[in-house]
Write a protein that holds these residues in place. Structure first.
Motif, PDB file in Angstrom:
ATOM      1  N   ALA A 141       0.845  -1.209   0.000  1.00 59.45           N
ATOM      2  CA  ALA A 141       0.000   0.000   0.000  1.00 59.45           C
ATOM      3  C   ALA A 141       0.879   1.259   0.000  1.00 59.45           C
ATOM      4  O   ALA A 141       0.533   2.264  -0.623  1.00 59.45           O
ATOM      5  CB  ALA A 141      -0.929   0.002   1.201  1.00 59.45           C
ATOM      6  N   ASP A 142       2.022   1.187   0.683  1.00 59.46           N
ATOM      7  CA  ASP A 142       2.958   2.320   0.684  1.00 59.46           C
ATOM      8  C   ASP A 142       3.453   2.599  -0.735  1.00 59.46           C
ATOM      9  O   ASP A 142       3.570   3.749  -1.142  1.00 59.46           O
ATOM     10  CB  ASP A 142       4.157   2.040   1.596  1.00 59.46           C
ATOM     11  N   TYR A 143       3.730   1.543  -1.475  1.00 60.43           N
ATOM     12  CA  TYR A 143       4.223   1.702  -2.841  1.00 60.43           C
ATOM     13  C   TYR A 143       3.116   2.214  -3.758  1.00 60.43           C
ATOM     14  O   TYR A 143       3.373   3.004  -4.652  1.00 60.43           O
ATOM     15  CB  TYR A 143       4.799   0.389  -3.366  1.00 60.43           C
ATOM     16  N   ARG A 144       1.906   1.747  -3.528  1.00 63.20           N
ATOM     17  CA  ARG A 144       0.770   2.234  -4.335  1.00 63.20           C
ATOM     18  C   ARG A 144       0.592   3.739  -4.176  1.00 63.20           C
ATOM     19  O   ARG A 144       0.318   4.437  -5.144  1.00 63.20           O
ATOM     20  CB  ARG A 144      -0.519   1.521  -3.929  1.00 63.20           C
ATOM     21  N   GLU A 145       0.744   4.230  -2.956  1.00 66.03           N
ATOM     22  CA  GLU A 145       0.627   5.672  -2.709  1.00 66.03           C
ATOM     23  C   GLU A 145       1.732   6.448  -3.409  1.00 66.03           C
ATOM     24  O   GLU A 145       1.495   7.551  -3.896  1.00 66.03           O
ATOM     25  CB  GLU A 145       0.681   5.955  -1.204  1.00 66.03           C
ATOM     26  N   GLN A 146       2.926   5.888  -3.457  1.00 67.01           N
ATOM     27  CA  GLN A 146       4.072   6.576  -4.040  1.00 67.01           C
ATOM     28  C   GLN A 146       4.101   6.481  -5.563  1.00 67.01           C
ATOM     29  O   GLN A 146       4.756   7.281  -6.216  1.00 67.01           O
ATOM     30  CB  GLN A 146       5.385   6.016  -3.463  1.00 67.01           C
ATOM     31  N   LEU A 147       3.434   5.489  -6.118  1.00 66.20           N
ATOM     32  CA  LEU A 147       3.429   5.269  -7.571  1.00 66.20           C
ATOM     33  C   LEU A 147       1.989   5.250  -8.103  1.00 66.20           C
ATOM     34  O   LEU A 147       1.552   4.258  -8.701  1.00 66.20           O
ATOM     35  CB  LEU A 147       4.134   3.945  -7.906  1.00 66.20           C
ATOM     36  N   PRO A 148       1.248   6.337  -7.928  1.00 63.06           N
ATOM     37  CA  PRO A 148      -0.175   6.323  -8.295  1.00 63.06           C
ATOM     38  C   PRO A 148      -0.435   6.189  -9.795  1.00 63.06           C
ATOM     39  O   PRO A 148      -1.528   5.783 -10.182  1.00 63.06           O
ATOM     40  CB  PRO A 148      -0.678   7.678  -7.775  1.00 63.06           C
ATOM     41  N   ARG A 149       0.564   6.461 -10.624  1.00 65.34           N
ATOM     42  CA  ARG A 149       0.330   6.378 -12.073  1.00 65.34           C
ATOM     43  C   ARG A 149       0.336   4.940 -12.587  1.00 65.34           C
ATOM     44  O   ARG A 149      -0.019   4.689 -13.727  1.00 65.34           O
ATOM     45  CB  ARG A 149       1.325   7.247 -12.828  1.00 65.34           C
ATOM     46  N   TYR A 150       0.774   4.016 -11.743  1.00 66.70           N
ATOM     47  CA  TYR A 150       0.826   2.617 -12.157  1.00 66.70           C
ATOM     48  C   TYR A 150      -0.265   1.807 -11.469  1.00 66.70           C
ATOM     49  O   TYR A 150      -0.560   1.993 -10.296  1.00 66.70           O
ATOM     50  CB  TYR A 150       2.197   2.013 -11.838  1.00 66.70           C
ATOM     51  N   CYS A 151      -0.821   0.875 -12.217  1.00 63.99           N
ATOM     52  CA  CYS A 151      -1.818  -0.043 -11.684  1.00 63.99           C
ATOM     53  C   CYS A 151      -1.088  -1.175 -10.971  1.00 63.99           C
ATOM     54  O   CYS A 151      -0.462  -2.021 -11.615  1.00 63.99           O
ATOM     55  CB  CYS A 151      -2.693  -0.599 -12.815  1.00 63.99           C
ATOM     56  N   LEU A 152      -1.161  -1.172  -9.665  1.00 66.23           N
ATOM     57  CA  LEU A 152      -0.467  -2.187  -8.874  1.00 66.23           C
ATOM     58  C   LEU A 152      -1.450  -3.196  -8.274  1.00 66.23           C
ATOM     59  O   LEU A 152      -1.182  -3.797  -7.241  1.00 66.23           O
ATOM     60  CB  LEU A 152       0.378  -1.514  -7.784  1.00 66.23           C
TER      61      LEU A 152
END
Length: 186
Positions: A141-152
């Protein structure tokens, strides 16, 4: 999750104080490009070990970049975006390459680094490497917040598949790290 050099990475990595990170990213981009070209020449298809990493099925974004063997500049741009967003230093990049190559030599079903798999594969390699380097509780979830342009959306399954390819061996010895670091530096 904030880590690394903080505000330094809010700027471009091309400044002198970040030359090591920039050089490491450029070197890693050349390595990724070589692997994807080799897979393209041999016309190797995504196999079981890489199906979760196939961007045709699980695209990171709508760019369609996975349709062609990437240029080194495209790989560098992707790596720079990830490194800046996650505020990482060169150790995560180097360890990411070590883990990526382990996954590519996994048996019986190695990860094939191709135009369709390189972005999710390198992203998972760097995510796992950053967890090793920083040795703290970090959640996807931390990475999702930092990389919002990518579908994770598929990142949890991709991380699990990546760790399975590694046999959960994320240990990197000093000598191994030094060999990779200096090879990338050369």
């Amino acid at each position: 999750a904030s880590r690394g050099l903080g505000d330094v990475y809010k700027r471009q990595i091309t400044t002198m104080e970040n030359a090591d990170v920039d050089a490491t990213i450029a070197a890693l981009a050349a390595v990724i490009r070589a692997y994807t070209r080799e897979a393209s020449r041999k016309q190797r298809l995504v196999q079981d070990g890489g199906a979760l990493f196939d961007e045709e099925a699980h695209p990171l974004d709508s760019s369609g970049i996975w349709k062609l063997v990437p240029r080194a500049s495209a790989v560098e741009d992707f790596l720079r975006t990830v490194v800046i967003a996650l505020e990482l230093d060169e150790s995560s990049v180097v360890i990411g390459l070590i883990l990526l190559e382990r996954a590519m030599s996994a048996s019986p079903s190695p990860l094939i680094l191709s135009a369709r798999t390189w972005r999710p594969a390198i992203l998972m390699a760097i995510v796992v490497a950053s967890k090793v380097v920083y040795d703290e509780k970090v959640f996807l979830a931390d990475y999702r917040e930092q990389l919002p342009r990518y579908c994770l959306k598929h990142a949890p399954q991709q991380e699990l598949a990546f760790l399975t390819l590694l046999g959960y061996n994320t240990t990197v010895r000093r000598g191994e790290y030094a060999r990779y670091y200096y090879a990338l530096e050369d």
